[in-house]
Design an enzyme around this catalytic site. Structure first.
Site, PDB file in Angstrom:
ATOM      1  N   HIS A  72       0.874  -1.235   0.072  1.00 35.55           N
ATOM      2  CA  HIS A  72       0.080   0.053   0.020  1.00 35.55           C
ATOM      3  C   HIS A  72       0.982   1.253  -0.159  1.00 35.55           C
ATOM      4  O   HIS A  72       1.648   1.373   0.896  1.00 35.55           O
ATOM      5  CB  HIS A  72      -0.866  -0.037   1.271  1.00 35.55           C
ATOM      6  CG  HIS A  72      -1.984  -0.809   1.240  1.00 35.55           C
ATOM      7  ND1 HIS A  72      -3.164  -0.890   1.674  1.00 35.55           N
ATOM      8  CD2 HIS A  72      -2.251  -1.825   0.121  1.00 35.55           C
ATOM      9  CE1 HIS A  72      -4.017  -1.791   1.761  1.00 35.55           C
ATOM     10  NE2 HIS A  72      -3.678  -2.342   0.540  1.00 35.55           N
ATOM     11  N   TYR A 194      -9.115   5.683   7.149  1.00 37.46           N
ATOM     12  CA  TYR A 194      -9.565   6.222   8.515  1.00 37.46           C
ATOM     13  C   TYR A 194     -10.428   7.191   8.743  1.00 37.46           C
ATOM     14  O   TYR A 194     -10.140   8.306   7.802  1.00 37.46           O
ATOM     15  CB  TYR A 194      -8.226   6.689   9.186  1.00 37.46           C
ATOM     16  CG  TYR A 194      -7.157   5.603   9.480  1.00 37.46           C
ATOM     17  CD1 TYR A 194      -6.285   5.204   8.407  1.00 37.46           C
ATOM     18  CD2 TYR A 194      -6.945   4.881  10.745  1.00 37.46           C
ATOM     19  CE1 TYR A 194      -5.400   4.106   8.698  1.00 37.46           C
ATOM     20  CE2 TYR A 194      -6.048   4.216  10.912  1.00 37.46           C
ATOM     21  CZ  TYR A 194      -5.180   3.436   9.937  1.00 37.46           C
ATOM     22  OH  TYR A 194      -4.266   2.630  10.203  1.00 37.46           O
ATOM     23  N   PRO A 286      -4.632   0.718  18.767  1.00 37.19           N
ATOM     24  CA  PRO A 286      -4.353   0.239  17.391  1.00 37.19           C
ATOM     25  C   PRO A 286      -4.648   1.087  16.305  1.00 37.19           C
ATOM     26  O   PRO A 286      -4.088   0.863  15.247  1.00 37.19           O
ATOM     27  CB  PRO A 286      -5.443  -1.062  17.150  1.00 37.19           C
ATOM     28  CG  PRO A 286      -6.608  -0.813  18.169  1.00 37.19           C
ATOM     29  CD  PRO A 286      -6.015  -0.044  19.415  1.00 37.19           C
ATOM     30  N   LYS A 290       0.678   0.232  15.296  1.00 38.40           N
ATOM     31  CA  LYS A 290       2.243   0.042  15.564  1.00 38.40           C
ATOM     32  C   LYS A 290       2.351  -1.187  16.483  1.00 38.40           C
ATOM     33  O   LYS A 290       3.796  -1.501  16.675  1.00 38.40           O
ATOM     34  CB  LYS A 290       2.516   1.334  16.355  1.00 38.40           C
ATOM     35  CG  LYS A 290       2.718   2.547  15.630  1.00 38.40           C
ATOM     36  CD  LYS A 290       3.621   2.490  14.828  1.00 38.40           C
ATOM     37  CE  LYS A 290       3.887   3.526  13.648  1.00 38.40           C
ATOM     38  NZ  LYS A 290       4.077   3.171  12.319  1.00 38.40           N
ATOM     39  N   TYR A 378       3.562   6.904  10.371  1.00 40.78           N
ATOM     40  CA  TYR A 378       2.855   5.642   9.978  1.00 40.78           C
ATOM     41  C   TYR A 378       3.784   4.667   9.442  1.00 40.78           C
ATOM     42  O   TYR A 378       3.478   3.254   9.593  1.00 40.78           O
ATOM     43  CB  TYR A 378       1.584   6.159   9.110  1.00 40.78           C
ATOM     44  CG  TYR A 378       0.699   5.286   9.024  1.00 40.78           C
ATOM     45  CD1 TYR A 378      -0.522   5.047   9.772  1.00 40.78           C
ATOM     46  CD2 TYR A 378       0.850   4.185   8.177  1.00 40.78           C
ATOM     47  CE1 TYR A 378      -1.623   4.317   9.430  1.00 40.78           C
ATOM     48  CE2 TYR A 378      -0.114   3.005   7.800  1.00 40.78           C
ATOM     49  CZ  TYR A 378      -1.275   3.292   8.683  1.00 40.78           C
ATOM     50  OH  TYR A 378      -2.299   2.249   8.584  1.00 40.78           O
TER      51      TYR A 378
HETATM   52  P1  RFL Z   1       1.332 -11.433  21.733  1.00 41.55           P
HETATM   53  O1  RFL Z   1       0.752 -11.528  20.136  1.00 41.55           O
HETATM   54  O2  RFL Z   1       0.275 -11.136  22.756  1.00 41.55           O
HETATM   55  O3  RFL Z   1       1.718 -12.876  22.350  1.00 41.55           O
HETATM   56  C1  RFL Z   1       2.113 -13.010  23.476  1.00 41.55           C
HETATM   57  C2  RFL Z   1       1.862 -14.811  23.518  1.00 41.55           C
HETATM   58  O4  RFL Z   1       2.417 -14.933  25.105  1.00 41.55           O
HETATM   59  C3  RFL Z   1       1.765 -16.157  25.408  1.00 41.55           C
HETATM   60  N1  RFL Z   1       1.872 -16.198  26.968  1.00 41.55           N
HETATM   61  C4  RFL Z   1       2.111 -17.227  27.581  1.00 41.55           C
HETATM   62  N2  RFL Z   1       2.948 -18.265  27.168  1.00 41.55           N
HETATM   63  C5  RFL Z   1       3.490 -19.068  28.212  1.00 41.55           C
HETATM   64  N3  RFL Z   1       3.408 -18.660  29.464  1.00 41.55           N
HETATM   65  C6  RFL Z   1       2.793 -17.644  29.872  1.00 41.55           C
HETATM   66  N4  RFL Z   1       2.557 -17.637  31.416  1.00 41.55           N
HETATM   67  C7  RFL Z   1       2.172 -16.997  29.114  1.00 41.55           C
HETATM   68  N5  RFL Z   1       1.558 -15.596  29.101  1.00 41.55           N
HETATM   69  C8  RFL Z   1       0.946 -15.504  27.863  1.00 41.55           C
HETATM   70  C9  RFL Z   1       0.304 -15.733  24.850  1.00 41.55           C
HETATM   71  O5  RFL Z   1      -0.607 -17.098  24.797  1.00 41.55           O
HETATM   72  C10 RFL Z   1       0.738 -15.305  23.551  1.00 41.55           C
HETATM   73  O6  RFL Z   1       0.671 -16.386  22.550  1.00 41.55           O
HETATM   74  O7  RFL Z   1       2.437 -10.603  21.917  1.00 41.55           O
HETATM   75  P2  RFL Z   1       3.573  -9.993  20.917  1.00 41.55           P
HETATM   76  O8  RFL Z   1       4.451 -11.345  20.365  1.00 41.55           O
HETATM   77  O9  RFL Z   1       4.400  -9.105  21.833  1.00 41.55           O
HETATM   78  O10 RFL Z   1       2.813  -9.412  19.625  1.00 41.55           O
HETATM   79  C11 RFL Z   1       2.073  -8.133  19.804  1.00 41.55           C
HETATM   80  C12 RFL Z   1       1.069  -8.079  18.749  1.00 41.55           C
HETATM   81  O11 RFL Z   1       0.241  -9.232  19.056  1.00 41.55           O
HETATM   82  C13 RFL Z   1       0.220  -6.576  19.026  1.00 41.55           C
HETATM   83  O12 RFL Z   1       0.942  -5.656  19.427  1.00 41.55           O
HETATM   84  C14 RFL Z   1      -0.477  -6.383  17.871  1.00 41.55           C
HETATM   85  O13 RFL Z   1      -1.456  -7.389  17.497  1.00 41.55           O
HETATM   86  C15 RFL Z   1      -1.182  -5.084  17.978  1.00 41.55           C
HETATM   87  N6  RFL Z   1      -2.085  -4.764  17.018  1.00 41.55           N
HETATM   88  C16 RFL Z   1      -1.674  -4.127  15.587  1.00 41.55           C
HETATM   89  N7  RFL Z   1      -0.182  -3.938  15.549  1.00 41.55           N
HETATM   90  C17 RFL Z   1       0.241  -3.558  14.215  1.00 41.55           C
HETATM   91  O14 RFL Z   1       1.394  -3.174  14.321  1.00 41.55           O
HETATM   92  N8  RFL Z   1      -0.487  -3.300  13.217  1.00 41.55           N
HETATM   93  C18 RFL Z   1      -1.948  -3.300  13.315  1.00 41.55           C
HETATM   94  O15 RFL Z   1      -2.538  -3.159  12.348  1.00 41.55           O
HETATM   95  C19 RFL Z   1      -2.560  -3.892  14.433  1.00 41.55           C
HETATM   96  N9  RFL Z   1      -3.948  -4.051  14.756  1.00 41.55           N
HETATM   97  C20 RFL Z   1      -3.371  -4.868  16.917  1.00 41.55           C
HETATM   98  C21 RFL Z   1      -4.444  -4.651  15.840  1.00 41.55           C
HETATM   99  C22 RFL Z   1      -3.915  -5.297  18.007  1.00 41.55           C
HETATM  100  C23 RFL Z   1      -5.451  -5.601  18.223  1.00 41.55           C
HETATM  101  N10 RFL Z   1      -5.921  -6.319  19.539  1.00 41.55           N
HETATM  102  C24 RFL Z   1      -7.002  -7.226  19.204  1.00 41.55           C
HETATM  103  C25 RFL Z   1      -5.107  -5.759  20.611  1.00 41.55           C
HETATM  104  C26 RFL Z   1      -5.932  -4.595  15.738  1.00 41.55           C
HETATM  105  C27 RFL Z   1      -6.186  -5.083  17.109  1.00 41.55           C
HETATM  106  C28 RFL Z   1      -7.864  -5.377  17.178  1.00 41.55           C
HETATM  107  C1  PHB Z   2      -5.968  -4.047  10.728  1.00 40.28           C
HETATM  108  O1  PHB Z   2      -5.878  -4.086   9.450  1.00 40.28           O
HETATM  109  O2  PHB Z   2      -6.244  -4.993  11.494  1.00 40.28           O
HETATM  110  C2  PHB Z   2      -5.679  -2.699  11.140  1.00 40.28           C
HETATM  111  C3  PHB Z   2      -5.129  -1.942  10.229  1.00 40.28           C
HETATM  112  C4  PHB Z   2      -4.566  -0.599  10.550  1.00 40.28           C
HETATM  113  C5  PHB Z   2      -4.801  -0.089  11.992  1.00 40.28           C
HETATM  114  C6  PHB Z   2      -5.384  -1.097  13.015  1.00 40.28           C
HETATM  115  C7  PHB Z   2      -5.958  -2.406  12.500  1.00 40.28           C
HETATM  116  O3  PHB Z   2      -4.502   0.924  12.207  1.00 40.28           O
END
Ligand code: RFL
Ligand code: PHB
Length: 385
Positions: A72, A194, A286, A290, A378
């Site tokens: 993109h 957005y 989110p 980031k 971004y």
């Molecule tokens: P995770 O993915 O939460 O993984 C942590 C893992 O640790 C396990 N765990 C354990 N394992 C063993 N023993 C224990 N005691 C444990 N406790 C926990 C868990 O089961 C899990 O598997 O953390 P990590 O690896 O730091 O990754 C971070 C990302 O997942 C998170 O920052 C992103 O998903 C945030 N996020 C977004 N980030 C982006 O860069 N771009 C995006 O577009 C974006 N969109 C989003 C998002 C997060 C969202 N939610 C649901 C919070 C959109 C949403 C809706």
């Molecule tokens: C997504 O595709 O899940 C997404 C993209 C951009 C954002 C947050 C989530 O800022």
């Protein structure tokens, strides 16, 4: 059991770290509380900065991403029934982003780890961290993993953060959440939208040419049960409304979930032989996309520091880890806060507050400097500044 590095958590941070260490000839064991299917299907992020794509390529984990990821070159901001596109390469000297779901990154990294890497133990919960030792539960039995280093990649609800004595916590909660949906319908746009509207924020993202990902700002206590599909599509349509002939395509909704918004940083990200990476150390709302990118950047910096230690015995890069990461983390914290408060309507928000938001959006739409500031943040700042 013994490993040079014990990694707690098989999210993107833990899995990529294991891969980078494997490539550097450093052995690790990954402990993951949940089962493989759960970890691979947890619906989350979708936007990857160029630095994240580069890191996955350098790790040899980007074969499918390079085939299926969508490049993109911009995003659209909608406000006041107007659409304004930000052209990233033009504003940033050539940078772009990629859309490739976190679920797919996790699947790719799990497959590589199981095929080529060290042990990755699912349904194995870390329950205690001591100096050079992780205690964990497998099949109800407590076992021990001894190691030179522990890396807590266990997300916001993990146990690692609490094992850091003297950590300082900085935190902010927001008075709204996101209702996220996945729908079997081709995206109604080529790039992310957005939208600021008097009904609240909305985001149109995507997963592929046939699957759309959309989000609606909802109150913190919102219950997805109260959001039947038609209500969601009606609300999305109202918030994306724009002058001209744009149309939102509707389709079957296959997933619905509400996510709260939080900013959180713990400092420092290290104590002695315990390091934190990813969501275990910091959370962003989110809106700036980031979280995943920060998690990847942390483990790239940490893997280099561990490789340097293994090669030379020197700990200078390990000693610098926390400061190196926190500088980038705080930039992302500010940007995520900025995007969030620019685009959402807080409960009780006054007309004055809304006018300020619209003025800032208008500024971004009319000033190259303001647009470039948003685009640079971004698409992502450098790994080290
Ligand atoms: P995770 O993915 O939460 O993984 C942590 C893992 O640790 C396990 N765990 C354990 N394992 C063993 N023993 C224990 N005691 C444990 N406790 C926990 C868990 O089961 C899990 O598997 O953390 P990590 O690896 O730091 O990754 C971070 C990302 O997942 C998170 O920052 C992103 O998903 C945030 N996020 C977004 N980030 C982006 O860069 N771009 C995006 O577009 C974006 N969109 C989003 C998002 C997060 C969202 N939610 C649901 C919070 C959109 C949403 C809706
Ligand atoms: C997504 O595709 O899940 C997404 C993209 C951009 C954002 C947050 C989530 O800022």
């Amino acid at each position: 059991m013994h490993a040079t590095v014990a990694i707690i958590g098989a999210g993107p941070a833990g899995l990529l770290l294991a891969r980078l260490l494997h490539n550097a000839g450093i052995d690790s064991v990954v402990l993951e509380h949940r089962d493989r299917a759960y970890v691979e299907h947890r619906q989350r992020a979708g936007m990857l900065e160029q630095t994240t794509v580069d890191a996955l390529r350098a790790a040899g984990a980007a074969a499918r991403l390079d085939r299926e990821g969508l490049v993109h070159h911009g995003i659209e901001l909608r406000f006041d029934r107007r659409a304004h596109r930000l052209d990233f390469p033009d504003l940033t000297g050539g940078r772009s982003v990629m859309i490739y779901a976190q679920t797919e990154i996790v699947k790719d990294l799990v497959a590589l780890q199981l095929a080529e890497g060290g042990p990755l133990l699912f349904e194995t919960q870390a329950v205690g961290i001591e100096d050079g030792l992780v205690r964990f539960l497998r099949d109800g039995v407590e076992e021990k993993l001894t190691c030179e280093f522990v890396v807590g990649c266990d997300g916001f609800h993990g146990i690692s953060r609490a094992a850091l004595p003297n950590a300082r916590v900085y935190e902010r909660e927001y008075p709204y959440s996101w209702l996220g949906i996945l729908a079997d319908v081709p995206p109604s746009c080529e790039e992310l939208i957005y939208a600021h509207s008097e009904r609240g924020f909305a985001l149109h993202s995507m997963r592929s040419a046939t699957v759309s990902r959309l989000y609606l700002q909802v109150p913190n206590d919102a219950d997805p049960e109260h959001w039947p599909d038609d209500r969601i599509w009606d609300e999305l349509e109202a918030r994306f409304a724009v002058d001209g002939d744009w149309k939102l395509s509707r389709g079957p909704i296959t997933q619905k979930a509400v996510t709260p918004m939080r900013s959180f940083v713990t400092e420092p990200m290290r104590h002695d032989r315990l390091f934190l990476a990813g969501d275990a150390a910091h959370i962003v709302p989110p809106t700036g996309a980031k979280g995943l990118n920060l998690a990847v950047a942390d483990v790239v910096v940490l893997a280099e520091a561990l490789e340097h230690w293994r090669r030379t015995g020197a700990t200078d890069l390990l000693d610098a880890y926390s400061d190196t990461c926190l500088r980038r983390v705080w930039r992302a914290e500010h940007f995520s806060y900025f995007m969030t408060t620019l685009l959402h309507l807080a409960p009780g928000q006054t007309g004055f507050d809304t006018r300020l938001q619209l003025s800032q959006l208008d500024r971004i739409a009319t000033s190259r400097h303001a647009a470039a500031e948003l685009a640079e943040n971004y698409t992502g700042v450098a790994l080290r500044q």
